[in-house]
Design a protein around this motif. Structure first.
Motif, mmCIF file in Angstrom:
data_model
loop_
_atom_site.group_PDB
_atom_site.id
_atom_site.type_symbol
_atom_site.label_atom_id
_atom_site.label_comp_id
_atom_site.label_asym_id
_atom_site.label_seq_id
_atom_site.Cartn_x
_atom_site.Cartn_y
_atom_site.Cartn_z
ATOM 1 N N ALA A 1 0.820 -1.289 0.018
ATOM 2 C CA ALA A 1 -0.006 0.027 -0.076
ATOM 3 C C ALA A 1 0.660 1.333 -0.017
ATOM 4 O O ALA A 1 0.541 2.229 -0.594
ATOM 5 C CB ALA A 1 -1.067 -0.059 1.115
ATOM 6 N N PHE A 2 1.929 1.249 0.467
ATOM 7 C CA PHE A 2 2.915 2.528 0.922
ATOM 8 C C PHE A 2 4.438 2.093 0.337
ATOM 9 O O PHE A 2 5.279 2.237 1.317
ATOM 10 C CB PHE A 2 2.773 2.991 2.245
ATOM 11 C CG PHE A 2 1.306 3.473 2.427
ATOM 12 C CD1 PHE A 2 0.808 4.232 2.130
ATOM 13 C CD2 PHE A 2 0.540 2.443 3.445
ATOM 14 C CE1 PHE A 2 -0.563 4.747 2.683
ATOM 15 C CE2 PHE A 2 -0.581 2.645 3.758
ATOM 16 C CZ PHE A 2 -1.272 3.752 3.382
ATOM 17 N N PRO A 3 4.732 1.743 -0.804
ATOM 18 C CA PRO A 3 5.984 1.213 -1.106
ATOM 19 C C PRO A 3 7.184 2.388 -0.930
ATOM 20 O O PRO A 3 6.452 3.886 -1.079
ATOM 21 C CB PRO A 3 5.883 0.988 -2.575
ATOM 22 C CG PRO A 3 4.490 1.597 -3.223
ATOM 23 C CD PRO A 3 3.767 1.556 -2.026
ATOM 24 N N GLY A 4 8.103 2.296 -0.271
ATOM 25 C CA GLY A 4 8.947 3.338 -0.020
ATOM 26 C C GLY A 4 8.947 3.704 1.486
ATOM 27 O O GLY A 4 9.860 4.244 1.969
ATOM 28 N N HIS A 5 7.794 3.370 2.238
ATOM 29 C CA HIS A 5 7.696 3.933 3.580
ATOM 30 C C HIS A 5 8.620 2.767 4.406
ATOM 31 O O HIS A 5 8.815 1.576 4.279
ATOM 32 C CB HIS A 5 6.274 3.629 4.027
ATOM 33 C CG HIS A 5 5.512 4.694 3.700
ATOM 34 N ND1 HIS A 5 4.242 4.937 4.250
ATOM 35 C CD2 HIS A 5 5.701 5.676 2.665
ATOM 36 C CE1 HIS A 5 3.614 6.014 3.762
ATOM 37 N NE2 HIS A 5 4.413 6.548 2.632
ATOM 38 N N GLY A 6 9.372 3.198 5.280
ATOM 39 C CA GLY A 6 10.108 2.491 6.327
ATOM 40 C C GLY A 6 8.995 1.730 7.217
ATOM 41 O O GLY A 6 7.859 1.948 7.452
ATOM 42 N N ILE A 7 9.492 0.585 7.846
ATOM 43 C CA ILE A 7 8.555 -0.143 8.915
ATOM 44 C C ILE A 7 9.449 -0.612 9.907
ATOM 45 O O ILE A 7 10.615 -1.172 9.775
ATOM 46 C CB ILE A 7 8.009 -1.474 8.293
ATOM 47 C CG1 ILE A 7 7.197 -1.305 7.144
ATOM 48 C CG2 ILE A 7 6.899 -2.320 9.291
ATOM 49 C CD1 ILE A 7 6.632 -2.424 6.241
ATOM 50 N N VAL A 8 9.173 -0.437 11.134
ATOM 51 C CA VAL A 8 10.027 -0.762 12.349
ATOM 52 C C VAL A 8 9.087 -1.576 13.286
ATOM 53 O O VAL A 8 7.901 -1.065 13.684
ATOM 54 C CB VAL A 8 10.292 0.386 13.104
ATOM 55 C CG1 VAL A 8 11.380 -0.229 14.449
ATOM 56 C CG2 VAL A 8 11.105 1.323 12.288
ATOM 57 N N GLY A 9 9.293 -2.977 13.435
ATOM 58 C CA GLY A 9 8.420 -3.799 14.031
ATOM 59 C C GLY A 9 9.024 -4.606 15.174
ATOM 60 O O GLY A 9 10.371 -4.629 15.306
ATOM 61 N N GLU A 10 8.437 -5.071 16.186
ATOM 62 C CA GLU A 10 8.659 -5.668 17.411
ATOM 63 C C GLU A 10 9.587 -6.726 17.075
ATOM 64 O O GLU A 10 10.479 -7.224 17.822
ATOM 65 C CB GLU A 10 7.512 -5.953 18.622
ATOM 66 C CG GLU A 10 7.942 -6.918 19.623
ATOM 67 C CD GLU A 10 8.772 -6.112 20.656
ATOM 68 O OE1 GLU A 10 9.397 -6.804 21.387
ATOM 69 O OE2 GLU A 10 8.923 -4.446 20.418
ATOM 70 N N GLU A 11 8.909 -7.685 15.982
ATOM 71 C CA GLU A 11 9.495 -9.133 15.965
ATOM 72 C C GLU A 11 10.624 -9.073 14.904
ATOM 73 O O GLU A 11 11.569 -10.071 14.788
ATOM 74 C CB GLU A 11 8.330 -10.161 15.687
ATOM 75 C CG GLU A 11 7.263 -10.056 16.677
ATOM 76 C CD GLU A 11 8.018 -10.125 18.033
ATOM 77 O OE1 GLU A 11 8.968 -10.707 18.078
ATOM 78 O OE2 GLU A 11 7.159 -9.877 18.924
ATOM 79 N N TYR A 12 10.568 -8.341 13.842
ATOM 80 C CA TYR A 12 11.315 -8.491 12.580
ATOM 81 C C TYR A 12 12.181 -7.243 12.409
ATOM 82 O O TYR A 12 12.759 -7.011 11.165
ATOM 83 C CB TYR A 12 10.216 -8.832 11.427
ATOM 84 C CG TYR A 12 9.724 -10.331 11.301
ATOM 85 C CD1 TYR A 12 10.570 -11.148 11.428
ATOM 86 C CD2 TYR A 12 8.556 -10.099 11.675
ATOM 87 C CE1 TYR A 12 9.849 -12.357 11.529
ATOM 88 C CE2 TYR A 12 7.860 -11.446 11.965
ATOM 89 C CZ TYR A 12 8.731 -12.602 11.659
ATOM 90 O OH TYR A 12 8.291 -13.860 11.942
ATOM 91 N N GLY A 13 12.331 -6.518 13.051
ATOM 92 C CA GLY A 13 13.114 -5.145 13.127
ATOM 93 C C GLY A 13 12.850 -3.994 12.076
ATOM 94 O O GLY A 13 11.465 -3.967 11.903
ATOM 95 N N THR A 14 13.774 -3.373 11.470
ATOM 96 C CA THR A 14 13.652 -2.482 10.559
ATOM 97 C C THR A 14 13.822 -2.649 9.177
ATOM 98 O O THR A 14 14.987 -3.178 8.733
ATOM 99 C CB THR A 14 14.743 -1.162 11.067
ATOM 100 O OG1 THR A 14 14.379 -0.996 12.578
ATOM 101 C CG2 THR A 14 14.383 -0.081 10.208
ATOM 102 N N THR A 15 12.839 -2.116 8.402
ATOM 103 C CA THR A 15 12.849 -2.415 7.104
ATOM 104 C C THR A 15 13.110 -0.910 6.447
ATOM 105 O O THR A 15 12.256 -0.110 6.820
ATOM 106 C CB THR A 15 11.798 -2.874 6.016
ATOM 107 O OG1 THR A 15 11.542 -4.350 6.905
ATOM 108 C CG2 THR A 15 11.835 -2.616 4.816
ATOM 109 N N GLU A 16 14.289 -0.438 6.196
ATOM 110 C CA GLU A 16 14.466 1.236 5.554
ATOM 111 C C GLU A 16 13.446 1.395 4.423
ATOM 112 O O GLU A 16 13.472 0.520 3.533
ATOM 113 C CB GLU A 16 15.783 1.172 5.416
ATOM 114 C CG GLU A 16 16.873 0.891 6.353
ATOM 115 C CD GLU A 16 16.872 2.089 7.460
ATOM 116 O OE1 GLU A 16 15.944 3.101 7.300
ATOM 117 O OE2 GLU A 16 17.291 1.732 8.605
#
Length: 279
Positions: A79-94
């Motif tokens: 839905a939001f290509p290019g957005h980063g994601i920081v999660g509790e279980e799988y860390g950071t996707t820049e």
């Protein structure tokens, strides 16, 4: 912002986010997470067969934590290509340097969930590149409650606006806090003593996100945590602030202590906090 349509925030020349769409996606993800958590929690104790340790006996994960976060990451990436994601279980996707990023805790309160205690939550938020929270969603699977907020638009509980309590003192009311993992944080014992002397009832419930949004709902007059982590704290912080609660500091750094309080009790809460908070 100049050049951005209503309901958007923009950075640089090309990057913007439609917050109405982002909230719709986040709310739908919360509904799906609630269904997954409830379906997994039909046994006693909930999720027991899938419990595994991460960094120690008091730091655990279940198949449900991982399944929810995987689904959230997949949907957000599409839905939001290019957005980063920081999660509790799988860390950071820049993401792109000028793009916002999402923070997600799929099951905040995994220990409660794994032991059959009905106090955990799904937490999802969106932050600007500088970390400023833009929207937050915190869902309680067991009470059918979903808290939402968009920056500058107020806070809602199941679509109905909510406000922090009108209390003018801590005395006689509820103060929520959480452990630092399985242990007291520095200053916690002193805080408990100060609050007890004021006849203020303290609760340690086991989900940072769910505890913080109780201030937004007016159920708790104040809440404090010894170590702020955006994945479970940022969405709830925005929701509480949009409900009129005061935060000290306004946006904590990672691992910095946080105090939330109803505005009428903020001076007293800050005084107690200044005597007890971790240094």
């Amino acid at each position: 912002m100049t050049g951005a349509r209503a309901g958007t925030h923009r950075w640089g020349e090309e990057t913007f986010v439609d917050l109405d769409r982002a909230l719709a996606v986040a709310t739908e993800l919360a509904a799906q997470a609630v269904e997954t958590i409830r379906d997994a929690g039909t046994g006693v104790p909930y999720g027991a067969a899938s419990v595994r340790q991460k960094d120690g006996p008091a730091d655990i994960v279940t198949d449900t934590d991982e399944a929810v976060e995987k689904h959230v990451r997949k949907v957000l990436a599409e839905a939001f290509p290019g957005h980063g994601i920081v999660g509790e279980e799988y860390g950071t996707t820049e993401g792109r340097p000028d793009a916002p990023h999402w923070v997600v805790d799929p099951v905040d309160g995994t220990t409660n969930f794994a032991h059959g205690l009905g106090w955990c939550s799904f937490s999802l938020g969106l932050a600007a590149p500088d970390g400023t929270p833009l929207l937050g969603v915190v869902a309680d699977p067991w009470r059918g409650e979903t808290f939402t907020a968009v920056r500058g638009r107020g806070a809602r509980l199941n679509g109905t606006p909510v406000r922090a309590a009108g209390h003018t003192t801590l005395t006689g009311h509820v103060f929520l806090t959480e452990w630092a993992a399985h242990a007291h944080w520095p200053g916690m014992d002193a805080l408990l003593a100060e609050l007890a002397a004021r006849h203020c009832t303290v609760r340690v419930m086991g989900s940072t996100a769910l505890s913080l949004v109780q201030v937004a709902a007016g159920r708790a007059t104040a809440a404090a945590i010894g170590e702020f982590h955006p994945v479970d704290g940022l969405p709830a912080l925005l929701i509480a602030q949009e409900a009129g609660a005061l935060a000290l500091p306004g946006l904590p750094a990672y691992d910095e202590p946080l105090l939330l309080s109803a505005p009428g009790a903020a001076e007293e809460a800050a005084h107690v906090w200044s005597r007890c908070r971790p240094r």
